[in-house]
Design a protein around this motif. Structure first.
Motif, PDB file in Angstrom:
ATOM      1  N   ARG A  47       0.830  -1.202   0.000  1.00 35.82           N
ATOM      2  CA  ARG A  47       0.000   0.000   0.000  1.00 35.82           C
ATOM      3  C   ARG A  47       0.867   1.256   0.000  1.00 35.82           C
ATOM      4  O   ARG A  47       1.942   1.274   0.594  1.00 35.82           O
ATOM      5  N   GLY A  48       0.348   2.292  -0.658  1.00 30.83           N
ATOM      6  CA  GLY A  48       1.010   3.588  -0.608  1.00 30.83           C
ATOM      7  C   GLY A  48       1.965   3.851  -1.748  1.00 30.83           C
ATOM      8  O   GLY A  48       2.870   4.677  -1.608  1.00 30.83           O
ATOM      9  N   LEU A  49       1.795   3.169  -2.909  1.00 34.40           N
ATOM     10  CA  LEU A  49       2.651   3.457  -4.060  1.00 34.40           C
ATOM     11  C   LEU A  49       2.395   4.873  -4.558  1.00 34.40           C
ATOM     12  O   LEU A  49       1.239   5.329  -4.633  1.00 34.40           O
ATOM     13  N   ASP A  50       3.466   5.579  -4.898  1.00 37.37           N
ATOM     14  CA  ASP A  50       3.365   6.951  -5.391  1.00 37.37           C
ATOM     15  C   ASP A  50       4.360   7.116  -6.539  1.00 37.37           C
ATOM     16  O   ASP A  50       5.544   7.324  -6.311  1.00 37.37           O
ATOM     17  N   ASN A  51       3.861   6.965  -7.766  1.00 37.23           N
ATOM     18  CA  ASN A  51       4.726   7.025  -8.949  1.00 37.23           C
ATOM     19  C   ASN A  51       5.854   5.991  -8.838  1.00 37.23           C
ATOM     20  O   ASN A  51       7.023   6.281  -9.070  1.00 37.23           O
ATOM     21  N   GLN A  52       5.484   4.765  -8.489  1.00 32.69           N
ATOM     22  CA  GLN A  52       6.449   3.684  -8.326  1.00 32.69           C
ATOM     23  C   GLN A  52       5.919   2.425  -8.993  1.00 32.69           C
ATOM     24  O   GLN A  52       4.708   2.228  -9.107  1.00 32.69           O
ATOM     25  N   ARG A  53       6.836   1.605  -9.428  1.00 30.16           N
ATOM     26  CA  ARG A  53       6.473   0.312 -10.029  1.00 30.16           C
ATOM     27  C   ARG A  53       7.252  -0.788  -9.322  1.00 30.16           C
ATOM     28  O   ARG A  53       8.372  -0.593  -8.852  1.00 30.16           O
ATOM     29  N   ALA A  54       6.647  -1.974  -9.269  1.00 28.72           N
ATOM     30  CA  ALA A  54       7.307  -3.108  -8.629  1.00 28.72           C
ATOM     31  C   ALA A  54       8.443  -3.610  -9.510  1.00 28.72           C
ATOM     32  O   ALA A  54       8.290  -3.755 -10.726  1.00 28.72           O
ATOM     33  N   ALA A  55       9.585  -3.877  -8.890  1.00 29.90           N
ATOM     34  CA  ALA A  55      10.737  -4.429  -9.595  1.00 29.90           C
ATOM     35  C   ALA A  55      10.965  -5.850  -9.072  1.00 29.90           C
ATOM     36  O   ALA A  55      10.022  -6.566  -8.769  1.00 29.90           O
ATOM     37  N   GLU A  56      12.228  -6.258  -8.943  1.00 32.41           N
ATOM     38  CA  GLU A  56      12.500  -7.645  -8.575  1.00 32.41           C
ATOM     39  C   GLU A  56      12.122  -7.922  -7.118  1.00 32.41           C
ATOM     40  O   GLU A  56      11.970  -7.008  -6.310  1.00 32.41           O
ATOM     41  N   ALA A  57      12.004  -9.218  -6.833  1.00 32.52           N
ATOM     42  CA  ALA A  57      11.703  -9.672  -5.482  1.00 32.52           C
ATOM     43  C   ALA A  57      12.713 -10.749  -5.101  1.00 32.52           C
ATOM     44  O   ALA A  57      12.986 -11.660  -5.892  1.00 32.52           O
ATOM     45  N   LEU A  58      13.278 -10.641  -3.895  1.00 35.55           N
ATOM     46  CA  LEU A  58      14.328 -11.552  -3.439  1.00 35.55           C
ATOM     47  C   LEU A  58      13.973 -12.112  -2.072  1.00 35.55           C
ATOM     48  O   LEU A  58      13.216 -11.495  -1.307  1.00 35.55           O
ATOM     49  N   TRP A  59      14.541 -13.283  -1.764  1.00 35.23           N
ATOM     50  CA  TRP A  59      14.513 -13.812  -0.406  1.00 35.23           C
ATOM     51  C   TRP A  59      15.929 -13.766   0.154  1.00 35.23           C
ATOM     52  O   TRP A  59      16.900 -14.079  -0.558  1.00 35.23           O
ATOM     53  N   CYS A  60      16.077 -13.381   1.395  1.00 31.17           N
ATOM     54  CA  CYS A  60      17.414 -13.295   1.972  1.00 31.17           C
ATOM     55  C   CYS A  60      17.341 -13.536   3.478  1.00 31.17           C
ATOM     56  O   CYS A  60      16.276 -13.420   4.096  1.00 31.17           O
ATOM     57  N   GLY A  61      18.497 -13.836   4.051  1.00 25.62           N
ATOM     58  CA  GLY A  61      18.568 -14.134   5.475  1.00 25.62           C
ATOM     59  C   GLY A  61      18.696 -12.907   6.348  1.00 25.62           C
ATOM     60  O   GLY A  61      18.333 -12.938   7.526  1.00 25.62           O
ATOM     61  N   GLU A  62      19.211 -11.797   5.786  1.00 26.09           N
ATOM     62  CA  GLU A  62      19.387 -10.569   6.555  1.00 26.09           C
ATOM     63  C   GLU A  62      19.044  -9.373   5.678  1.00 26.09           C
ATOM     64  O   GLU A  62      19.209  -9.418   4.441  1.00 26.09           O
ATOM     65  N   ILE A  63      18.595  -8.290   6.329  1.00 27.80           N
ATOM     66  CA  ILE A  63      18.279  -7.061   5.597  1.00 27.80           C
ATOM     67  C   ILE A  63      19.000  -5.875   6.221  1.00 27.80           C
ATOM     68  O   ILE A  63      19.343  -5.891   7.403  1.00 27.80           O
TER      69      ILE A  63
END
Length: 414
Positions: A47-63
């Motif tokens: 929710r809350g996109l503002d002039n944005q598009r979805a790009a890649e999606a990743l899974w990871c152990g740390e952020i």
């Protein structure tokens, strides 16, 4: 002196004052239990996109602090065939997070080494007007086969009993054999829906029609085509992971019109409040029964006896090349599946089974006639596996398939 410093700070123009960076995009749910040993699909609302598009999606152990993945901890990327994200309102984005077993395995291996049993699904949203990218993270918690895992369908197979043709020939006036759906799933809850049949002359179902309703944003759920009703479905699925759903009395299958008929399993969205219902900002979206891919169809062809005898000739036979029938493959050698091209195919579906249970499925474009299996398949050393390839026409119709071919991974003597 203190007052002078304060006066200087407050006299600066507002645009120069340091501000805490806040993430404009939020996600619901922001944390979810997932299966440790199989694929899991979860409905997400960003929710809350503002002039944005979805790009890649990743899974990871740390952020990192900005929710991007820490280099060196990435488990995998959302496969293109599972990417069913779509804009669902001017500022919302619906995403179906389907975690492959290989990612869950990596997370489990990390947890077994003493790391956190939590990992992260990170979506990057790129600005369309030159602003900075935003990263949104969903916390994924390994939970075995817990009932608290979202109710998601991970594999569905439809078949007529005691026969498994691509198209069943039915002579007009004869009752077809019983049919069933073998469903592999995560979580528990009610499975609601209906059996429907597409008659000759009906507009064929598209991908959206074949998806469970819970895999679609709410405004698209009412747009799925409806076909001739055979029987409603309302059963409770316990947290056992597998169920065989018997179809209606086969005498109910229409045989008035000659031609190809399609049997559909239509799954409605049910309340999954304890696990993964999603908030859009305006309403609650039911997500029970979600799946990361369209559900299959079952086909039967009604005609006279002579016409039925010609059905098999309409299905092209795909020739498998490698591995050969009964091949023995060393476990230290990757296996590459190869087959001959089939005319009219827009895609190929490769299936690998162990003890007649699906363990690997891949959908490939029409320009591809080979596929290298992931390394984890070699863990099946000693088991007798079998594989086949189906040719898929535009619209999802199967127009050709191979016979099953068996092979084994041979354990190293060292």
């Amino acid at each position: 002196m203190r007052f002078r410093v304060l006066w200087i700070l407050f006299s600066l123009p507002f645009t120069f004052l340091p501000t805490a960076s806040s993430q404009a995009i939020t996600v619901s749910p922001f944390g979810v239990n997932v299966s440790t040993f199989s694929a899991t699909s979860v409905y997400l609302t960003f929710r809350g996109l503002d002039n944005q598009r979805a790009a890649e999606a990743l899974w990871c152990g740390e952020i990192n602090a900005n929710n991007s993945c820490v280099p060196g901890t990435i488990y995998g990327r959302l496969p293109r065939k599972y990417d069913r994200g779509t804009v669902s309102s001017p500022d919302n984005y619906t995403d179906i997070m389907t975690i492959p077993p290989s990612v869950a395995r990596r997370a489990y291996q990390d947890a077994a080494r003493g790391n956190s049993p939590e990992f992260f699904y990170v979506r990057r949203f790129a600005s369309t007007i030159g602003g900075a990218d935003e990263y949104v993270a969903v916390t994924c918690r390994l939970a075995g086969y817990s009932a608290r895992v979202p109710l998601s369908l991970t594999n569905v197979r439809l078949r007529f009993e005691n026969t498994d043709p691509a198209v069943l020939g039915v002579v007009r006036g004869q009752t077809p054999p019983p049919f069933q759906a073998k469903i592999t799933y995560n979580g528990s809850g009610r499975l609601r829906g209906r059996w429907e049949v597409v008659l000759p002359g009906d507009t064929p179902p598209n991908t959206r029609d074949l998806l469970p309703a819970a895999s679609l944003p709410p405004e698209q759920r009412g747009l799925q085509r409806r076909y001739t009703l055979l029987e409603p479905i309302d059963v409770f699925l316990p947290p056992t992971g597998q169920v065989v759903l018997r179809g209606p009395d086969p005498a109910k299958l229409p045989q008035v019109s000659s031609g190809l008929h399609l049997i559909l399993l239509r799954v409605e969205a049910t309340n999954d409040e304890d696990a993964a219902n999603s908030q859009t900002g305006l309403t609650t979206v039911f997500t029970g029964g979600v799946a990361g891919s369209p559900l299959p169809v079952l086909r039967y062809y009604v005609g006279n006896r002579d016409g039925i005898g010609q059905i098999k000739t309409k299905m092209s036979q795909i020739q498998l090349l490698l591995p050969n029938q009964s091949a023995k493959i060393p476990t230290n050698q990757p296996v590459s599946f190869n087959w001959r091209e089939s005319q009219g195919a827009s895609a190929y579906k490769l299936e690998v089974e162990s003890d007649k249970k699906p363990i690997l499925s891949a959908v490939l474009n029409a320009n591809t006639t080979s596929y290298t299996a992931p390394p984890w398949l070699q863990e099946k050393a000693g088991d007798t596996l079998r594989w086949r390839v189906q040719a898929i026409a535009p619209g999802g119709t199967t127009i050709g398939q191979s016979e099953w071919s068996e092979f084994q991974f041979q354990k190293s003597s060292n």
